[in-house]
Design a protein around this motif. Structure first.
Motif, PDB file in Angstrom:
ATOM      1  N   TYR A  59       0.721  -1.395   0.102  1.00  0.00           N
ATOM      2  CA  TYR A  59      -0.079  -0.040  -0.042  1.00  0.00           C
ATOM      3  C   TYR A  59       0.876   1.420  -0.058  1.00  0.00           C
ATOM      4  CZ  TYR A  59      -3.514  -3.296   1.589  1.00  0.00           C
ATOM      5  OH  TYR A  59      -4.241  -4.466   1.506  1.00  0.00           O
ATOM      6  N   VAL A  60       0.236   2.258  -0.602  1.00  0.00           N
ATOM      7  CA  VAL A  60       1.052   3.599  -0.518  1.00  0.00           C
ATOM      8  C   VAL A  60       0.675   4.062   0.957  1.00  0.00           C
ATOM      9  CG1 VAL A  60      -0.970   5.054  -1.105  1.00  0.00           C
ATOM     10  CG2 VAL A  60       1.195   5.774  -1.552  1.00  0.00           C
ATOM     11  N   ALA A  61       1.831   4.827   1.427  1.00  0.00           N
ATOM     12  CA  ALA A  61       1.941   5.258   2.900  1.00  0.00           C
ATOM     13  C   ALA A  61       0.467   5.741   3.449  1.00  0.00           C
ATOM     14  CB  ALA A  61       3.016   6.099   3.286  1.00  0.00           C
ATOM     15  N   SER A  62      -0.151   6.654   2.556  1.00  0.00           N
ATOM     16  CA  SER A  62      -1.252   7.466   3.053  1.00  0.00           C
ATOM     17  C   SER A  62      -2.599   6.539   3.288  1.00  0.00           C
ATOM     18  CB  SER A  62      -1.564   8.716   1.921  1.00  0.00           C
ATOM     19  OG  SER A  62      -1.854   7.876   0.592  1.00  0.00           O
ATOM     20  N   VAL A  63      -2.742   5.389   2.710  1.00  0.00           N
ATOM     21  CA  VAL A  63      -3.725   4.429   2.957  1.00  0.00           C
ATOM     22  C   VAL A  63      -3.570   3.276   3.972  1.00  0.00           C
ATOM     23  CG1 VAL A  63      -4.626   5.259   0.850  1.00  0.00           C
ATOM     24  CG2 VAL A  63      -3.621   3.067   1.030  1.00  0.00           C
ATOM     25  N   LYS A  64      -2.272   3.103   4.088  1.00  0.00           N
ATOM     26  CA  LYS A  64      -1.717   2.178   4.796  1.00  0.00           C
ATOM     27  C   LYS A  64      -2.421   1.964   6.238  1.00  0.00           C
ATOM     28  CE  LYS A  64       2.300   0.545   3.950  1.00  0.00           C
ATOM     29  NZ  LYS A  64       3.644   0.561   3.999  1.00  0.00           N
ATOM     30  N   GLY A  65      -2.984   0.889   6.644  1.00  0.00           N
ATOM     31  CA  GLY A  65      -3.841   0.626   8.069  1.00  0.00           C
ATOM     32  C   GLY A  65      -4.988   1.000   7.803  1.00  0.00           C
ATOM     33  N   ARG A  66      -5.679   1.629   6.844  1.00  0.00           N
ATOM     34  CA  ARG A  66      -7.012   2.075   6.436  1.00  0.00           C
ATOM     35  C   ARG A  66      -7.670   1.127   5.287  1.00  0.00           C
ATOM     36  NH1 ARG A  66      -8.408   6.925   4.675  1.00  0.00           N
ATOM     37  NH2 ARG A  66      -6.477   7.304   3.824  1.00  0.00           N
ATOM     38  N   PHE A  67      -6.724   0.734   4.380  1.00  0.00           N
ATOM     39  CA  PHE A  67      -7.255   0.214   3.003  1.00  0.00           C
ATOM     40  C   PHE A  67      -6.816  -1.019   3.183  1.00  0.00           C
ATOM     41  CE2 PHE A  67      -7.928   4.068  -0.056  1.00  0.00           C
ATOM     42  CZ  PHE A  67      -8.485   4.836   1.026  1.00  0.00           C
ATOM     43  N   THR A  68      -7.686  -2.232   2.608  1.00  0.00           N
ATOM     44  CA  THR A  68      -7.411  -3.559   2.469  1.00  0.00           C
ATOM     45  C   THR A  68      -7.685  -4.095   0.964  1.00  0.00           C
ATOM     46  OG1 THR A  68      -7.792  -3.989   4.936  1.00  0.00           O
ATOM     47  CG2 THR A  68      -7.620  -5.565   3.046  1.00  0.00           C
TER      48      THR A  68
END
Length: 116
Positions: A59-68
């Motif tokens: 994932y790109v850093a800006s969505v890591k942990g929020r998008f799957t």
């Protein structure tokens, strides 16, 4: 070339969730690494999530942990679960093979708007 059809976008409040789907035809889906891309107004298209043929994700850093990102090879479909959405996630979301170029075929995308 892949022929993707994206769906699932819409208007959601900040902090909300959406699940995007992409039905892909035209390729032997299971052997391709697939990606979700997005293009915000006035910005270039960016790759936000990748899933390899083996199921590894990045994932790109800006969505890591929020998008799957996930995939169902039996259905030739790739998904993007988006949680804790922010206004800056507002964009048209596209799916394609990883490394797809601008000159490749792109679907219409699905619009995600995050706003109160």
């Amino acid at each position: 070339q892949v022929q993707p059809v994206e769906s699932g976008g819409g208007l959601v409040q900040p902090g909300g969730s959406l699940r995007l789907s992409c039905a892909a035809s035209g390729i032997i889906f299971s052997i391709y690494d697939m990606g979700w891309y997005r293009q915000a107004p006035g910005k270039r298209r960016e790759l936000v999530a990748v899933i390899t043929s083996g199921g590894s994700t990045n994932y790109v850093a800006s969505v890591k942990g929020r998008f799957t990102i996930s995939r169902d090879n039996a259905q030739n479909t790739v998904y993007l679960q988006m949680n804790s959405l922010k206004p800056e996630d507002t964009a048209v979301y596209y799916c394609n093979t990883d490394g797809a170029r601008n000159e490749d075929y792109w679907g219409k995308g699905t619009l995600v708007t995050v706003s109160s």
